[in-house]
Design a protein around this motif. Structure first.
Motif, PDB file in Angstrom:
ATOM      1  N   ILE A   1       0.838  -1.201   0.000  1.00 21.53           N
ATOM      2  CA  ILE A   1       0.000   0.000   0.000  1.00 21.53           C
ATOM      3  C   ILE A   1       0.874   1.253   0.000  1.00 21.53           C
ATOM      4  O   ILE A   1       0.561   2.239  -0.669  1.00 21.53           O
ATOM      5  CB  ILE A   1      -0.975  -0.020   1.193  1.00 21.53           C
TER       6      ILE A   1
ATOM      7  N   ILE B   1      -6.169   1.792  -6.413  1.00 24.15           N
ATOM      8  CA  ILE B   1      -6.488   0.443  -5.959  1.00 24.15           C
ATOM      9  C   ILE B   1      -7.997   0.279  -6.108  1.00 24.15           C
ATOM     10  O   ILE B   1      -8.761   1.107  -5.620  1.00 24.15           O
ATOM     11  CB  ILE B   1      -6.097   0.228  -4.483  1.00 24.15           C
TER      12      ILE B   1
ATOM     13  N   TYR C   1      -8.273  10.212  -6.202  1.00 20.11           N
ATOM     14  CA  TYR C   1      -7.985   8.928  -5.561  1.00 20.11           C
ATOM     15  C   TYR C   1      -6.599   8.402  -5.909  1.00 20.11           C
ATOM     16  O   TYR C   1      -6.281   7.249  -5.613  1.00 20.11           O
ATOM     17  CB  TYR C   1      -9.053   7.896  -5.948  1.00 20.11           C
TER      18      TYR C   1
ATOM     19  N   LYS D   1      -4.569   5.874  -3.748  1.00 24.87           N
ATOM     20  CA  LYS D   1      -5.511   5.429  -2.710  1.00 24.87           C
ATOM     21  C   LYS D   1      -6.415   4.309  -3.219  1.00 24.87           C
ATOM     22  O   LYS D   1      -6.450   4.010  -4.401  1.00 24.87           O
ATOM     23  CB  LYS D   1      -6.391   6.604  -2.272  1.00 24.87           C
ATOM     24  N   ASP D   2      -7.204   3.772  -2.291  1.00 22.50           N
ATOM     25  CA  ASP D   2      -8.200   2.771  -2.635  1.00 22.50           C
ATOM     26  C   ASP D   2      -9.444   3.486  -3.138  1.00 22.50           C
ATOM     27  O   ASP D   2     -10.081   4.236  -2.408  1.00 22.50           O
ATOM     28  CB  ASP D   2      -8.537   1.904  -1.423  1.00 22.50           C
TER      29      ASP D   2
ATOM     30  N   THR E   1     -12.073   1.803  -4.559  1.00 20.97           N
ATOM     31  CA  THR E   1     -13.105   0.782  -4.758  1.00 20.97           C
ATOM     32  C   THR E   1     -14.504   1.332  -4.527  1.00 20.97           C
ATOM     33  O   THR E   1     -15.390   1.173  -5.367  1.00 20.97           O
ATOM     34  CB  THR E   1     -12.862  -0.430  -3.831  1.00 20.97           C
TER      35      THR E   1
END
Length: 119
Positions: free
Chosen positions: A7, A24, A49, A52-53, A55
């Motif tokens: 990460i 991510i 984002y 970053k994640d 999702t």
């Protein structure tokens, strides 16, 4: 086997100061740098984002099945989910997660199934 990333590695690729823009999504790492100018919602939506994640934002945006298929073109690897969790002992000797580490929780059945998604 896919390239594994930490990460912290992804966080450095945030699209700022000439760096690539990595996201991510569902545990996969995507380099969307070349897509910034083509994204229908604008490059700023992706840069928000960067590193970053994304999702949750990806799901909430209501992307088409074509967008999900196109995403595969930008995949460069996966998040290393097997990385050891670092803990620091407290003053009473009990271990607790360090402030700078990410605590891991058990995945739900749905999350486990999503990890095996082909995208």
């Amino acid at each position: 086997m896919s390239q594994l990333y930490e990460i912290s590695e992804v966080a450095q690729q945030n699209g700022k100061n000439g760096k690539p823009c990595w996201l991510i999504i569902k545990g996969n790492v995507y380099d969307v740098t070349k897509f910034l100018g083509e994204h229908p919602g604008g490059g700023e939506a992706l840069l928000e984002y960067g590193g970053k994640d994304a999702t949750k934002a990806f799901k909430q945006a209501g992307h088409s099945s074509d967008a999900e298929k196109d995403l595969k073109n930008y995949k460069i690897g996966e998040i290393n989910s097997a990385a050891p969790i670092q803990v620091q002992p407290t003053s009473n000797g009990a271990a607790k997660p360090a402030a700078h580490t990410i605590s891991r929780r058990s995945r739900t059945r749905e999350e486990e199934l999503l990890r095996f998604c082909c995208c």
